[in-house]
Structure formats: structure tokens, C-alpha cells
Design a protein around this motif. Structure first.
Motif, PDB file in Angstrom:
ATOM      1  N   ARG A 144       0.840  -1.197   0.000  1.00  0.00           N
ATOM      2  CA  ARG A 144       0.000   0.000   0.000  1.00  0.00           C
ATOM      3  C   ARG A 144       0.875   1.248   0.000  1.00  0.00           C
ATOM      4  O   ARG A 144       1.908   1.295   0.643  1.00  0.00           O
ATOM      5  N   ASN A 145       0.428   2.262  -0.727  1.00  0.00           N
ATOM      6  CA  ASN A 145       1.083   3.560  -0.872  1.00  0.00           C
ATOM      7  C   ASN A 145       2.264   3.545  -1.841  1.00  0.00           C
ATOM      8  O   ASN A 145       2.940   4.549  -2.008  1.00  0.00           O
ATOM      9  N   ASP A 146       2.536   2.399  -2.494  1.00  0.00           N
ATOM     10  CA  ASP A 146       3.532   2.393  -3.571  1.00  0.00           C
ATOM     11  C   ASP A 146       3.028   3.278  -4.714  1.00  0.00           C
ATOM     12  O   ASP A 146       1.847   3.250  -5.061  1.00  0.00           O
ATOM     13  N   ARG A 147       3.945   4.050  -5.310  1.00  0.00           N
ATOM     14  CA  ARG A 147       3.591   4.838  -6.491  1.00  0.00           C
ATOM     15  C   ARG A 147       3.969   4.051  -7.736  1.00  0.00           C
ATOM     16  O   ARG A 147       5.097   3.559  -7.859  1.00  0.00           O
ATOM     17  N   VAL A 148       3.014   3.898  -8.658  1.00  0.00           N
ATOM     18  CA  VAL A 148       3.239   3.131  -9.885  1.00  0.00           C
ATOM     19  C   VAL A 148       3.855   4.056 -10.931  1.00  0.00           C
ATOM     20  O   VAL A 148       3.223   5.029 -11.373  1.00  0.00           O
ATOM     21  N   LEU A 149       5.095   3.741 -11.348  1.00  0.00           N
ATOM     22  CA  LEU A 149       5.776   4.538 -12.370  1.00  0.00           C
ATOM     23  C   LEU A 149       5.457   4.049 -13.773  1.00  0.00           C
ATOM     24  O   LEU A 149       5.281   4.846 -14.695  1.00  0.00           O
ATOM     25  N   SER A 150       5.397   2.718 -13.932  1.00  0.00           N
ATOM     26  CA  SER A 150       5.070   2.168 -15.255  1.00  0.00           C
ATOM     27  C   SER A 150       4.529   0.757 -15.106  1.00  0.00           C
ATOM     28  O   SER A 150       4.788   0.067 -14.107  1.00  0.00           O
TER      29      SER A 150
ATOM     30  N   LEU B 197       3.481   5.777 -16.572  1.00  0.00           N
ATOM     31  CA  LEU B 197       2.262   6.178 -15.878  1.00  0.00           C
ATOM     32  C   LEU B 197       2.546   7.225 -14.801  1.00  0.00           C
ATOM     33  O   LEU B 197       1.752   7.390 -13.878  1.00  0.00           O
ATOM     34  N   ARG B 198       3.670   7.929 -14.937  1.00  0.00           N
ATOM     35  CA  ARG B 198       4.001   8.931 -13.913  1.00  0.00           C
ATOM     36  C   ARG B 198       2.959  10.042 -13.858  1.00  0.00           C
ATOM     37  O   ARG B 198       2.758  10.652 -12.819  1.00  0.00           O
TER      38      ARG B 198
END
Length: 685
Positions: free
Chosen positions: A373-379, A385-386
Motif C-alpha cells: 500500500r502507498n507504492d507509487r506506480v511509475l510504469s 504512468l508517472r
């Protein structure tokens, strides 16, 4: 909720604001809203975000929030954004709320403000006519006012009676220094610092140290289109609430693994369902909501309120830097294109990009254990997907045949979720035939944290419920089956008692006719069934069914206000279990409690809101969890669910308490609190 009231006879206040308002019968500034004294607590959905009073001339914004006309007009003279989510806004873009909403507001019951001379109640829209034509108090006021204006009688009248006056507060406007908690709709935000009945975000003490940290809780309304290849297929979620319960709104309690809703990925536990196929269900009974959501069809349009968590200034300032953050590569392998990953993705208002809000229990991502949880998805699969959206990410995932490659950005110190073993998920409506059918679930280990509800925690049945205990004695052939299937058991996820899921036409109980679907089985031939797990109950029923005579004791729960709808025709594909609202009528001695310990930092909120408690007009009502805010201690702990009943706080029973008594108790707990709760499975739709 009672509107803040000014005394109609207070001369000093009258000299400041002019004559009494002829529409509402109270003193207020000409440019301010009317003031009313409401008979009952007003539903959170009908509250203005700005003045925190029931809406007057409601106006909807393009971003889905609702305010009083005057509140919004005054606010927009100084600012150019929405008070709740701070999105850019122009007054010309706003429009009147629907006729349905305006009618609901007009029908709210209010007291006549002249209580000394008139004790009548009426709909809000009828108050003006009442004051002008029928109210003896208003007539007396006008007569006294006329005498004061007449110089002949000046100085001869008696001094006015002194009555305590509550001066209206200035409207609280969300800003960097205010703290808000979102409730059941886009028109439901209340200050955390208030003691508003039915709402609490405990132990958040507003201090100078807190102000730079917290801003507001962001909630968004979203329209979601669900497609079903089989129009009869269940959606696969459990719901709680309804206007016939203290919760008021319909709230998603759980999303089932491998279901239609799970595959779509946009609805999560805690979401409030406002509309189904254009029909407003925010003020319908629980049974009516179940009927709407179980209605078959290839396409389902849902409007939901989703809370996104607190926006945080400190996080916004730090978001531009990736120093001390870790870039991680994670690969998930789907068995086929349609297999869901079990990931809930969201946007944040204070930081660009997509973030993981939740991992569904038993899902592919949760079992893999590498996403958090709270991971930011870059791609995903090499697509940047930034600056993307959750919808774009879902499209990539759904069209991928097998390997889904994530690149994520993680802050240090974020713990990974534990992998979940296969077979750990079960359905509370499990059943097996008592004449030899095979159980449908693997055995679950008993949870030692659950225990029978103590005598000091027990309560009377809520209003509108009757429980009828019956003893059924039957003579039968030794080989003749009872002909029932059962569900529940103390090894069940919700620690339910054993209940009847069906009465088959081949058995002796069908012929007798006294045992019905939904009955709770208490004993058979003197053997107590109330403490047994599922398999022990099946064994006890089988062994005693071999006798020439059987004596069954059972409990029938009857809801007088909300009888269960006749859904038998629509139940193909539904594994039958009692509705959530039925369990609310189960006597206390059959409840299983659980202690949930929450811990938090000094600047955190516990992250949940409550409704219920003692009210003079409604008597004793249970306290229920209504909202769990993403990113808070209650959310991270994952044990507390919407619809759970709070039985005690730190061992002190909550029965008989009002909101004004329980809220301070929760606020006093600075870093740790133990909640004793009872949890019932939501109704399956």
C-alpha cells in the motif's frame, strides 16, 4: 442535528441584526442563511460543507459537491476553488441540486422557534406560513414590536425576559488550518473538532503543532459502469447500512475474490453507494438496496462516494523529491487474461501519479507479497504512468495476457504485506446437507481472539426486532433425514451461530413446517450447538438424526420494520445467507466479540467515524463504524470494518452511552485504544 438558535426575544442581539426574520422566526444577518431547529438528527448527505448546517437552496458543483447557495456565493467572492477538494471553480458553473434533494430538504421536520407559546412541529417548507398565519408566539412578538415602536407605550412595558442566547457561529471554511472528515456523500463533511452527533474522528486534538500537518479529507463521487457477461451473475460484494439503520447510507463492507466487482477493480470496501442505474439509494432501506443491487442486467451503473484519505501539506512539499526512495521491479503472472490482480489504484490530490490504495485479501498481488500500500506506480509493461490515471493502468492490466511488469517507487520504511496462502478465503454462507452432504470449505483454524459477549456487554434487542425461541419435537423413521442444510459455525470468519440455509422437501422438517430458512439452531436432543464450529455441528446433526425422535431448539429472528424481501426468484446463483440487517436482531448472548487494538502517532487521527448511540427520540442504538479513512491507523490495521458494532472501549461498555459521552472517551486515548467489536457479514449482492 439542531441548528444554532438565536432567542427571538433577546433585545441586544436584535439591535445588531435588525428585526426577527419572518421566514424562519430567528435573528440573523440579512445576507446569512435562515436558522432552524430540527427535530431529529439530519442525514449527513444533506449537510452543507461550509456552514455545517442542513442545506438551503442547494447548489451542485461540477466536481460533485453540494453547498448552500448563499454559502457558496459568499465563498466564491474571495476564492476560485471548491472548498472541499480545492479544484478550480467558477460560480457560473454550478447549478441547482435535483428536485429530489430539494424536496427531501423541504420535508425536514423543524420545531417552531417560539417554544414558550407554541410547541408545534412541521416541515421546514411550512414554517413561514405557520409563523404568518397560525403561530401565537410570532403574533405576540409582532404585537410587542409594534408597542415598542409606538411612542405612547414606550417605557411602560415590562422588561423582556432574559433567556440564554446561543449566537450563531461564523461558517467554518476548509483551509490549510482546518481539519475535515468526509462522511457518506459528497455533501457530508464535518469539522473534526466538532462534537457532531454520529461522527467522530477521535483523539485528533487541534493544536498549533497540528495545523501545518493536516489539511482535509478528500472524497470524490465517481460513476462506475459494471459489465456482466451473465446478467444473472452476482456482483460479488457485501453491503451494510440503509436508512432503517444508524448507518443511513449503503456502504461496501467487502469485495469478494474473483468476483465481477473485483475484476473491475474500482470499488473497494468503505465506498458508499449513492445510485444504482440512476436510482438514488442513499435514503432507502437495507432490503430495498439489496433488491436494487441484485437486479439482473448486462450493465450496471453505480455512483459511489470514495474517500481518498487526508491531503497533507508536508507530503506535498516533499513529493517533488525522490531522494531516499527506492525503485522496485515486480512481476505478477496471470493464469489468463481475465484473472484480476486484486489491486486498488487511486490518484492523490497532492501528488501526481497513481498509488496503490489497497491489496484485496486473497488476490494475486497480495499472495505475491512484493507490492505494498502507498507504492507509487511509475510504469506497467513499459508504459509510462508517472502522470497516468487508474483507468489507464486498469486498461493495461486487463489487456495483458500473462506477465504484468510493475515499476514502483517506495518510501523507505514501508512494510510489505504478508503473502496470503491459497485456500485461506471462505464464504460465510457455507452449507452442507445434514443428511450426508459434503462440506464445501476447508476447515479454518479457530481464532483465539474471539469470545462470547460478556454479561456486562449485553444489551436489549434493538427496536423493531423480535426473537422467538421454539422447540420442535418430531417422531421419524431412523433412516429418514432431517432435510436441512446449514451455514455458519464458530470457525466461520464472522464467528456466526449455526443457521438453516434451506429446508429440503424430502425431509421430515419440511413436512413438519416449523423450522424455516434463517432459523438459528440452538440445540438438538439436548446437545448445545451454539458453541460448535461448522463440522462439529454437521456431525451432531447427523448422529442425532438417526434417532426415532428428535427435539430441536431454534431461534427465529423477526424484523418488524424491514422484513426480508421475497428474493427467491432472483436468487439463482446466490449462495443464500441471512441479510446483514437480520443479524442485528440476534440476542447478545449469541454474539462473539473481538478485541481490536489500534495504535497511532501523536499527530494522527484514529481514522474512523461512528454513528448510533442513545437518543431520546430513538432510545438506545448500537454504535456502528461508518467510515474508515484510507491511510489511517484503522485502515492499516485491516481488522475493523464498516458496519462493525462497537461494544466497549478499553473495557468500558458502550451500551446506553450517547455520542457526546463516547466521543470524548475515544479522544482521550492518545496513542493506543482497544475496541471490542461484533462483526456481522454484509448482505451479498
Amino acid at each position: 442535528m439542531l441548528a444554532i438558535m438565536a432567542d427571538p426575544i433577546a433585545e441586544e442581539h436584535a439591535s445588531q441584526v435588525g428585526e426577527l426574520c419572518c421566514e424562519c422566526g430567528q435573528f440573523h444577518l440579512l445576507l446569512d442563511n435562515h436558522l432552524y431547529n430540527f427535530q431529529d438528527e439530519v442525514d449527513d448527505e444533506l449537510i452543507c460543507h461550509i456552514c455545517l448546517q442542513p442545506l438551503l437552496q442547494p447548489m451542485d458543483t461540477p466536481c460533485g459537491h453540494t453547498y448552500c447557495f448563499k454559502c457558496l456565493e459568499n465563498f466564491m467572492q474571495e476564492y476560485n476553488f471548491c472548498p472541499m477538494d480545492r479544484k478550480k471553480l467558477f460560480f457560473q458553473q454550478c447549478h441547482k441540486s435535483s428536485l429530489l434533494v430539494r424536496n427531501l430538504l423541504d420535508k425536514l421536520i423543524v420545531f417552531c422557534p417560539f417554544k414558550a407559546e407554541c410547541q408545534q412541529t412541521m416541515q421546514r417548507c411550512e414554517l413561514e406560513a405557520h409563523l404568518q398565519n397560525r403561530c401565537p408566539g410570532f403574533k405576540k412578538y409582532k404585537s410587542e414590536l409594534q408597542r415598542k415602536k409606538n411612542p405612547i407605550s414606550k417605557g411602560k412595558e415590562d422588561p423582556p425576559t432574559k433567556v440564554e442566547t446561543n449566537t450563531p457561529k461564523d461558517p467554518e471554511v476548509p483551509s490549510g488550518g482546518s481539519s475535515l472528515v468526509a462522511e457518506s456523500s459528497a455533501a457530508a463533511v464535518v469539522s473534526l473538532g466538532t462534537a457532531e452527533p454520529g461522527l467522530v474522528n477521535p483523539a485528533f486534538e487541534e493544536t498549533e503543532e497540528d495545523l501545518p500537518q493536516r489539511t482535509s479529507l478528500v472524497a470524490e463521487t465517481t460513476t462506475i459502469e459494471i459489465h456482466r457477461e451473465d446478467p444473472e451473475e452476482e456482483l460479488g460484494m457485501r453491503i451494510v447500512g440503509g436508512k432503517d439503520t444508524p448507518l443511513g447510507n449503503i456502504v461496501v463492507q467487502e469485495v469478494l475474490r474473483d468476483s465481477v466487482i473485483a475484476a473491475d477493480g474500482r470499488i473497494a470496501p468503505g465506498d458508499h453507494i449513492l445510485e444504482v442505474n440512476g436510482v438514488n439509494i442513499s435514503s432507502v432501506t437495507h432490503c430495498q438496496a439489496v433488491s436494487f443491487l441484485r437486479h439482473p442486467g448486462p450493465v450496471l451503473h453505480l455512483m459511489v462516494l470514495q474517500e481518498k484519505g487526508f491531503s497533507n501539506k508536508t507530503a506535498q512539499q516533499d513529493s517533488t523529491s525522490v531522494t531516499n526512495r527506492e525503485v522496485i521491479h515486480v512481476t505478477l503472472i496471470k493464469r489468463d487474461r481475465s484473472e484480476p490482480l486484486g489491486i486498488k489504484l487511486i490518484r492523490k490530490t497532492d501528488e501526481a501519479g497513481i498509488f496503490i490504495l489497497d491489496l484485496l485479501e486473497g488476490g494475486l498481488a497480495a499472495k505475491n507479497g512484493k507490492l505494498s500500500r502507498n507504492d507509487r506506480v511509475l510504469s506497467i509493461n513499459g508504459q509510462d504512468l508517472r502522470q497516468g490515471t487508474p483507468e489507464a493502468a486498469a486498461q493495461i492490466i486487463q489487456t495483458t495476457e500473462s506477465r504484468v511488469n510493475f515499476v514502483i517507487l517506495r518510501q523507505p520504511g514501508v512494510q510489505l504485506s504478508d503473502p496470503v496462502e491459497d485456500g485461506s478465503t471462505s464464504n460465510s454462507s457455507s452449507s452442507s446437507s445434514s443428511n450426508g452432504g459434503s462440506p464445501v470449505h476447508h476447515r479454518r483454524r479457530l481464532d483465539q481472539n474471539h469470545y462470547r459477549r460478556k454479561s456486562t456487554y449485553q444489551k436489549d434487542l434493538p427496536q423493531g426486532y423480535i426473537s422467538h425461541e421454539k422447540t420442535v419435537a418430531i417422531k421419524k423413521e431412523p433412516k429418514e433425514s432431517l432435510g436441512i442444510t446449514i451455514g455458519g459455525g464458530r470457525d466461520n470468519k464472522n464467528k456466526l451461530p449455526i443457521y438453516v440455509t434451506s429446508v429440503q422437501p424430502i425431509g421430515c422438517l419440511f413436512r413438519d413446517g416449523r423450522i424455516k430458512r434463517g432459523d438459528v439452531l440452538l440445540s438438538i436432543n439436548g446437545i448445545d450447538l451454539t458453541h460448535l464450529n461448522y463440522y462439529e455441528a454437521v456431525s451432531a446433526l447427523k448422529s442425532n438424526a438417526a434417532s426415532h425422535s428428535v427435539i430441536l431448539k431454534a431461534l427465529e429472528i423477526i424484523s418488524l420494520n424491514s422484513p426480508e424481501p421475497s428474493l427467491d426468484i432472483k436468487e439463482q446463483g446466490f449462495s443464500w445467507s441471512p441479510l446483514w440487517i437480520t443479524w442485528l436482531g440476534l440476542p447478545s448472548y449469541l454474539h462473539c466479540c473481538q478485541d481490536i487494538v489500534l495504535s497511532k502517532g501523536n499527530l494522527e487521527s484514529w481514522g474512523f467515524s461512528i454513528v448510533g448511540g442513545f437518543e431520546e427520540s430513538k432510545g438506545n442504538q448500537p454504535f456502528f463504524i461508518k467510515t474508515i479513512v484510507p491511510g489511517t491507523p484503522a485502515f492499516r490495521d485491516r481488522k475493523l470494518k464498516c458496519g462493525d458494532e462497537i461494544v466497549a472501549v478499553n473495557g468500558v461498555p458502550a451500551i446506553g452511552m450517547s455520542n457526546s459521552e463516547l466521543i470524548p472517551m475515544l479522544k482521550e486515548q492518545r496513542n493506543k485504544v482497544t475496541l471490542t467489536v461484533v462483526s456481522w457479514p454484509g448482505s451479498l449482492v
